[in-house]
Scaffold this motif. Structure first.
Motif, PDB file in Angstrom:
ATOM      1  N   LEU A  90       0.823  -1.221   0.000  1.00 32.95           N
ATOM      2  CA  LEU A  90       0.000   0.000   0.000  1.00 32.95           C
ATOM      3  C   LEU A  90       0.850   1.261   0.000  1.00 32.95           C
ATOM      4  CD1 LEU A  90      -2.794  -1.003   2.526  1.00 32.95           C
ATOM      5  CD2 LEU A  90      -3.059  -0.646   0.069  1.00 32.95           C
ATOM      6  N   GLY A  91       2.098   1.134   0.487  1.00 28.81           N
ATOM      7  CA  GLY A  91       2.951   2.324   0.565  1.00 28.81           C
ATOM      8  C   GLY A  91       2.325   3.328   1.508  1.00 28.81           C
ATOM      9  N   ASN A  92       2.334   4.581   1.118  1.00 28.01           N
ATOM     10  CA  ASN A  92       1.773   5.597   2.007  1.00 28.01           C
ATOM     11  C   ASN A  92       0.321   5.919   1.674  1.00 28.01           C
ATOM     12  OD1 ASN A  92       4.115   5.954   3.546  1.00 28.01           O
ATOM     13  ND2 ASN A  92       5.005   7.193   1.911  1.00 28.01           N
ATOM     14  N   PHE A  93      -0.259   5.155   0.777  1.00 28.47           N
ATOM     15  CA  PHE A  93      -1.638   5.457   0.374  1.00 28.47           C
ATOM     16  C   PHE A  93      -2.632   4.620   1.176  1.00 28.47           C
ATOM     17  CE2 PHE A  93       0.942   6.212  -3.486  1.00 28.47           C
ATOM     18  CZ  PHE A  93       0.669   7.559  -3.663  1.00 28.47           C
ATOM     19  N   THR A  94      -3.750   5.207   1.507  1.00 30.23           N
ATOM     20  CA  THR A  94      -4.785   4.430   2.194  1.00 30.23           C
ATOM     21  C   THR A  94      -6.057   4.317   1.361  1.00 30.23           C
ATOM     22  OG1 THR A  94      -5.511   6.404   3.343  1.00 30.23           O
ATOM     23  CG2 THR A  94      -3.956   4.981   4.509  1.00 30.23           C
ATOM     24  N   TRP A  95      -5.994   4.795   0.117  1.00 27.31           N
ATOM     25  CA  TRP A  95      -7.162   4.583  -0.738  1.00 27.31           C
ATOM     26  C   TRP A  95      -6.730   4.530  -2.199  1.00 27.31           C
ATOM     27  CZ3 TRP A  95     -10.135   7.835  -4.230  1.00 27.31           C
ATOM     28  CH2 TRP A  95      -9.492   9.043  -4.552  1.00 27.31           C
ATOM     29  N   GLY A  96      -7.638   4.048  -3.007  1.00 25.41           N
ATOM     30  CA  GLY A  96      -7.433   4.045  -4.446  1.00 25.41           C
ATOM     31  C   GLY A  96      -8.808   4.153  -5.079  1.00 25.41           C
ATOM     32  N   ASP A  97      -8.846   4.348  -6.370  1.00 28.17           N
ATOM     33  CA  ASP A  97     -10.116   4.488  -7.081  1.00 28.17           C
ATOM     34  C   ASP A  97     -10.146   3.434  -8.189  1.00 28.17           C
ATOM     35  OD1 ASP A  97     -12.496   5.357  -8.070  1.00 28.17           O
ATOM     36  OD2 ASP A  97     -11.775   7.307  -8.767  1.00 28.17           O
TER      37      ASP A  97
END
Ligand code: K7E
Ligand code: CUA
Length: 630
Positions: A90-97
């Motif tokens: 996920l790295g530093n992201f907590t969402w995606g689209d």
């Protein structure tokens, strides 16, 4: 879609008619989607979870939600995003689209190996392995690519996942230019993501630099169009503000026709230049890689039919789908039947490549196929699904293409995507179509302002379509893929001898807590219904690593590991080992417990992390006392 949504809400209830409510139909429809207790669905429906960052799995024909596959967002339900491996993905992201799931193919047939999904927001693409229905790789943010919406389009043998950018920015990423200089400074990109045929491992193969149009939906070729790919675009006006108005000026936008085999060859022949470590093809300098065709108006979906000859674009603001004949496209390229060029890219003459415009109604978005010569188009404004006949058309039909429109079934909602089982392969299963709708129109029990999305199951096996059932999902499915259940055999238990984790422990003697400086390493075994050991001693300032192996080899014997007040919840499947690492910053006794119900004594499955002040506690914790470990 958003701007369009606003324009259209007012007229979205026009519809195509009423669905039947008579008793005989109700009974027949109920039976068609009824899967009795103990019976199983025939197909998987993998639908994108939009900005939830997930993929939902439902069954067809029941439309029941069966599971959720977390991809770009942490999901405590399966412990995703809490262990080191998934945290790293996920790295530093907590969402995606998530927009467009694409199943891997061999010979233009689903091979049941992988499901790829794109992230429009953070320019990534993920691979879900259908052996365990879990995310195994997240690639990206993809370099030189912004707004990874026009993907994941899989080539016939999964050689590539092809992607095009929705947004243009100054490239390489990180370069700043004034949006007022959009035309000059901004660019879009088509990316070829290479897929390892054995492992499915993805890497960026090459990219094709494009003008700053907003690339939209696409599709890959097969049969006569093998080796090619297609994308619609909007904003060929190259506006950089008030797109709702400024990007809908032209009657036709340019769609892209990409020869990806030629792109691959151009890179092999050294015709690419590197940008941020990726070989970039400038299509003006490498003829034969990219062509444009004008398509009306503000087109959205672009879908190749199962024979590979017909490429259909839906014009959001034009009441027709445009059918391109790929053989004519090929001839126009060979004969240079161009109507001009844009930045060195030939524009094929519209009349030379178009087979016809089929007057399907208002707001055509996406088209799917049943492999029997029929096309099904979702109508955002008319809120219905239209069935129509692909060419070849009779003379009478050619003269009046309304005759090619065969049937309409109301969806009652503003339909976005629709999916027909296997439509993007050479061998559709046909039979079922699922319409994925926006703007719920209040047809469900009231759940407050956060409204669900709806899916509708349509039987397309007969001449006339039949609306069978309706169900609801979390936000926000866009596209989906349908796979026959018998085409995949996921594992339910990880076999012990396939667990290669060096920190796995299978018996009491291997488990325990060890210290090395301020590194504390705990290897725990989880078994119905206890942890071994069930006590971990450490000190403030230590770095604690906990590996938990679930030694069960029984279906659904899943254990969790929730650690009080440390924001940790791992979920460990049978035969699996998972690891988390934390810095201990506060003293105290912190219970940990099993979060996944596992037996009558599940509640008893607990233990303690004892975090002593420095210098205190048993010797194993670095203190002066005797060892506390069992
Ligand atoms: Cu039409 Cu992202 Cu495929 Cu939504 S897009 S509907
Ligand atoms: Cu183990 Cu509950």
């Amino acid at each position: 879609m958003t701007a369009l949504a606003i324009i259209i809400t007012a007229v979205s209830l026009v519809g195509c008619g009423k669905s039947s409510t008579n008793q005989a139909d109700r009974t027949a429809n109920a039976l068609a989607s009824y899967v009795a207790p103990g019976e199983k669905d025939e197909y998987y429906l993998f639908y994108s979870g939009g900005h939830s960052g997930q993929v939902f799995v439902a069954g067809i024909p029941s439309l029941r939600h069966i599971s959720t596959i977390p991809v770009f967002a942490p999901y405590p339900g399966t412990g995703y995003g809490f262990d080191e491996e998934s945290k790293k993905m996920l790295g530093n992201f907590t969402w995606g689209d998530v927009h467009h799931p694409g199943l891997s193919q061999t010979n233009s047939k689903y091979d049941g190996r992988w499901l790829f999904v794109n992230d429009n927001a953070n320019n990534r693409i993920a691979r879900i392995d259908l052996k365990d229905f879990k995310t195994h790789q997240i690639l990206g943010p993809i370099r030189n690519s912004v707004g990874n919406h026009g993907s994941s389009f899989i080539t016939e043998n999964s050689e590539y996942i092809l992607c095009a950018t929705r947004f243009s920015v100054p490239l390489p990423k990180g370069r700043v230019a004034d949006p007022n200089d959009y035309e000059k400074e901004f660019n879009g990109m088509v990316s070829g993501i290479k897929v390892d045929p054995q492992t499915g491992e993805m890497k960026v193969g090459w990219q094709i630099l494009t003008p700053p149009f907003d690339w939209d939906l696409g599709s890959t070729g097969k049969g006569p169009s093998s080796g090619w790919a297609f994308w619609t675009s909007y904003n060929t006006e190259m506006a950089h503000d008030t797109l709702e108005v400024n990007a809908t000026q032209k009657d036709r936008d340019l769609c892209a026709i990409v020869n990806w085999r030629a792109a691959e060859k151009a890179v092999a022949d050294g015709k690419a230049e590197m940008m941020d470590g990726v070989p970039i093809i400038d299509p003006a300098k490498v003829p034969g890689v990219l062509y444009f065709v004008p398509i009306g108006k503000s087109p959205h979906g672009m879908d190749v039919d199962p024979t590979g000859k017909w490429v259909v674009a839906g014009g959001k603001l034009q009441p027709a789908t445009t059918v391109l004949n790929f053989e004519k496209v090929q001839a126009a390229i060979n004969n240079k039947t161009f109507e001009g060029e844009f930045r060195g890219i030939p524009i094929l003459k519209y009349e030379a490549v178009v087979e016809g415009e089929v007057p399907v109604g208002l707001g055509p978005l996406h088209t799917q196929y049943d492999g029997k010569g029929n096309a099904y188009t979702s109508m955002f404004i008319d809120s219905c699904i239209v069935k129509w006949k692909l060419p070849p058309w009779s003379d009478a039909e050619k003269k009046d293409l309304t005759k090619a429109v065969l049937d309409k079934v109301p969806a009652h909602f503003s339909t976005g995507h629709l999916v027909v089982a296997g439509s993007d392969t050479a061998h559709p299963y046909g039979k079922w179509c699922v319409a994925m709708n926006k703007l719920s129109a209040g047809r469900h029990i009231n759940v407050g302002p956060a409204q669900p999305e709806s899916s509708q199951l349509i039987d397309i096996s007969g001449d006339k379509m039949k609306m069978i059932a309706e169900s609801y999902t979390e936000p926000e499915p866009h596209f989906a893929q349908i796979l026959k259940v018998t085409d995949v055999q996921p594992t339910e238990v990880y076999p012990k001898d396939e667990n290669k984790d060096p920190n796995a422990v299978w018996e009491k003697a291997q488990s325990g807590v060890t210290r090395n400086g301020n590194q504390v390493d705990a290897k725990l075994m989880a078994i119905r219904s206890r942890y071994n050991p069930d006590r971990i001693d450490a000190q403030v300032g230590d770095e604690l690593t906990v590996h938990v192996t679930n030694v069960e080899q029984t279906r659904d014997m899943i254990h969790g590991f929730g650690l009080i007040e440390h924001n940790i919840n791992m979920v460990i499947d049978p035969g699996e080992t998972k690891t988390f690492r934390i810095k201990l910053t506060k003293p105290g006794v912190f219970p940990f417990y099993c979060t996944n119900f596992c037996s009558a004594l599940h509640q008893e499955m607990q233990g303690y992390l004892v975090v002593w002040e420095p210098g205190e506690g048993p010797s194993s914790a670095g203190g002066g006392g005797s060892t506390a470990q069992k």
